[in-house]
Write a protein that holds these residues in place. Sequence first.
Motif, mmCIF file in Angstrom:
data_model
loop_
_atom_site.group_PDB
_atom_site.id
_atom_site.type_symbol
_atom_site.label_atom_id
_atom_site.label_comp_id
_atom_site.label_asym_id
_atom_site.label_seq_id
_atom_site.Cartn_x
_atom_site.Cartn_y
_atom_site.Cartn_z
ATOM 1 N N LEU A 13 0.837 -1.206 0.000
ATOM 2 C CA LEU A 13 0.000 0.000 0.000
ATOM 3 C C LEU A 13 0.868 1.251 0.000
ATOM 4 O O LEU A 13 1.963 1.253 0.588
ATOM 5 C CB LEU A 13 -0.914 0.004 1.232
ATOM 6 N N PRO A 14 0.408 2.319 -0.619
ATOM 7 C CA PRO A 14 1.190 3.562 -0.640
ATOM 8 C C PRO A 14 1.532 4.046 0.769
ATOM 9 O O PRO A 14 0.661 4.125 1.638
ATOM 10 C CB PRO A 14 0.265 4.565 -1.340
ATOM 11 N N GLY A 15 2.806 4.307 1.010
ATOM 12 C CA GLY A 15 3.266 4.858 2.273
ATOM 13 C C GLY A 15 3.489 3.852 3.379
ATOM 14 O O GLY A 15 3.911 4.219 4.481
ATOM 15 N N ALA A 16 3.233 2.559 3.141
ATOM 16 C CA ALA A 16 3.377 1.545 4.188
ATOM 17 C C ALA A 16 4.836 1.394 4.598
ATOM 18 O O ALA A 16 5.734 1.349 3.758
ATOM 19 C CB ALA A 16 2.824 0.209 3.713
ATOM 20 N N VAL A 17 5.076 1.322 5.910
ATOM 21 C CA VAL A 17 6.431 1.106 6.425
ATOM 22 C C VAL A 17 6.530 -0.176 7.258
ATOM 23 O O VAL A 17 7.621 -0.724 7.404
ATOM 24 C CB VAL A 17 6.946 2.310 7.238
ATOM 25 N N ALA A 18 5.424 -0.640 7.826
ATOM 26 C CA ALA A 18 5.420 -1.879 8.609
ATOM 27 C C ALA A 18 3.986 -2.383 8.726
ATOM 28 O O ALA A 18 3.044 -1.597 8.748
ATOM 29 C CB ALA A 18 6.001 -1.646 9.996
ATOM 30 N N ALA A 19 3.858 -3.696 8.812
ATOM 31 C CA ALA A 19 2.549 -4.323 8.994
ATOM 32 C C ALA A 19 2.708 -5.455 9.995
ATOM 33 O O ALA A 19 3.791 -6.039 10.119
ATOM 34 C CB ALA A 19 2.021 -4.863 7.668
ATOM 35 N N GLY A 20 1.637 -5.733 10.727
ATOM 36 C CA GLY A 20 1.749 -6.804 11.702
ATOM 37 C C GLY A 20 0.421 -7.280 12.220
ATOM 38 O O GLY A 20 -0.638 -6.740 11.903
ATOM 39 N N GLU A 21 0.521 -8.338 13.016
ATOM 40 C CA GLU A 21 -0.645 -8.908 13.683
ATOM 41 C C GLU A 21 -0.322 -9.023 15.163
ATOM 42 O O GLU A 21 0.811 -9.341 15.544
ATOM 43 C CB GLU A 21 -0.969 -10.278 13.109
ATOM 44 N N PHE A 22 -1.328 -8.770 15.996
ATOM 45 C CA PHE A 22 -1.145 -8.802 17.436
ATOM 46 C C PHE A 22 -2.297 -9.560 18.090
ATOM 47 O O PHE A 22 -3.384 -9.674 17.529
ATOM 48 C CB PHE A 22 -1.070 -7.380 18.009
ATOM 49 N N ALA A 23 -2.035 -10.089 19.289
ATOM 50 C CA ALA A 23 -3.071 -10.749 20.080
ATOM 51 C C ALA A 23 -3.779 -9.703 20.929
ATOM 52 O O ALA A 23 -3.251 -8.611 21.154
ATOM 53 C CB ALA A 23 -2.440 -11.814 20.970
ATOM 54 N N ASP A 24 -4.962 -10.047 21.417
ATOM 55 C CA ASP A 24 -5.715 -9.108 22.260
ATOM 56 C C ASP A 24 -4.928 -8.681 23.496
ATOM 57 O O ASP A 24 -5.127 -7.584 24.010
ATOM 58 C CB ASP A 24 -7.053 -9.714 22.689
ATOM 59 N N ASP A 25 -4.029 -9.533 23.975
ATOM 60 C CA ASP A 25 -3.234 -9.182 25.160
ATOM 61 C C ASP A 25 -1.978 -8.387 24.814
ATOM 62 O O ASP A 25 -1.177 -8.079 25.695
ATOM 63 C CB ASP A 25 -2.866 -10.435 25.963
#
Length: 113
Positions: A13-25
Amino acid sequence: MATISKLKELMSLPGAVAAGEFADDGRLIAYYGDIDEKSAEIAAMMCAANKLMGNMQAKGWSAYTGEGGFYPVLGFAVAGGKYAACIMGNVGVFVKLDQADFDKVFETLSKYI
């Protein structure tokens, strides 16, 4: 659950520098991009905390006003300085504000909830 291929899609995506997934905690599940692991762990905690805070506020607002439709929070963005964190579900992407297409960001993120 987001796979590395989905995180790579977010990184396109334009301008993206990092992506991730996290748990509710706040635990980091996976990340990809121009960020070190410690920073990704902190970002995961920040995203989980903001999601929790948003849900508390939305639930309180719904109870106070009697209006539905605010809770649960499905997605949100937090912006400051030059960057924004855009989250849907437990997946997010950090983007440069001056390059981001927020409609495209949330359209893409909505595939992962």
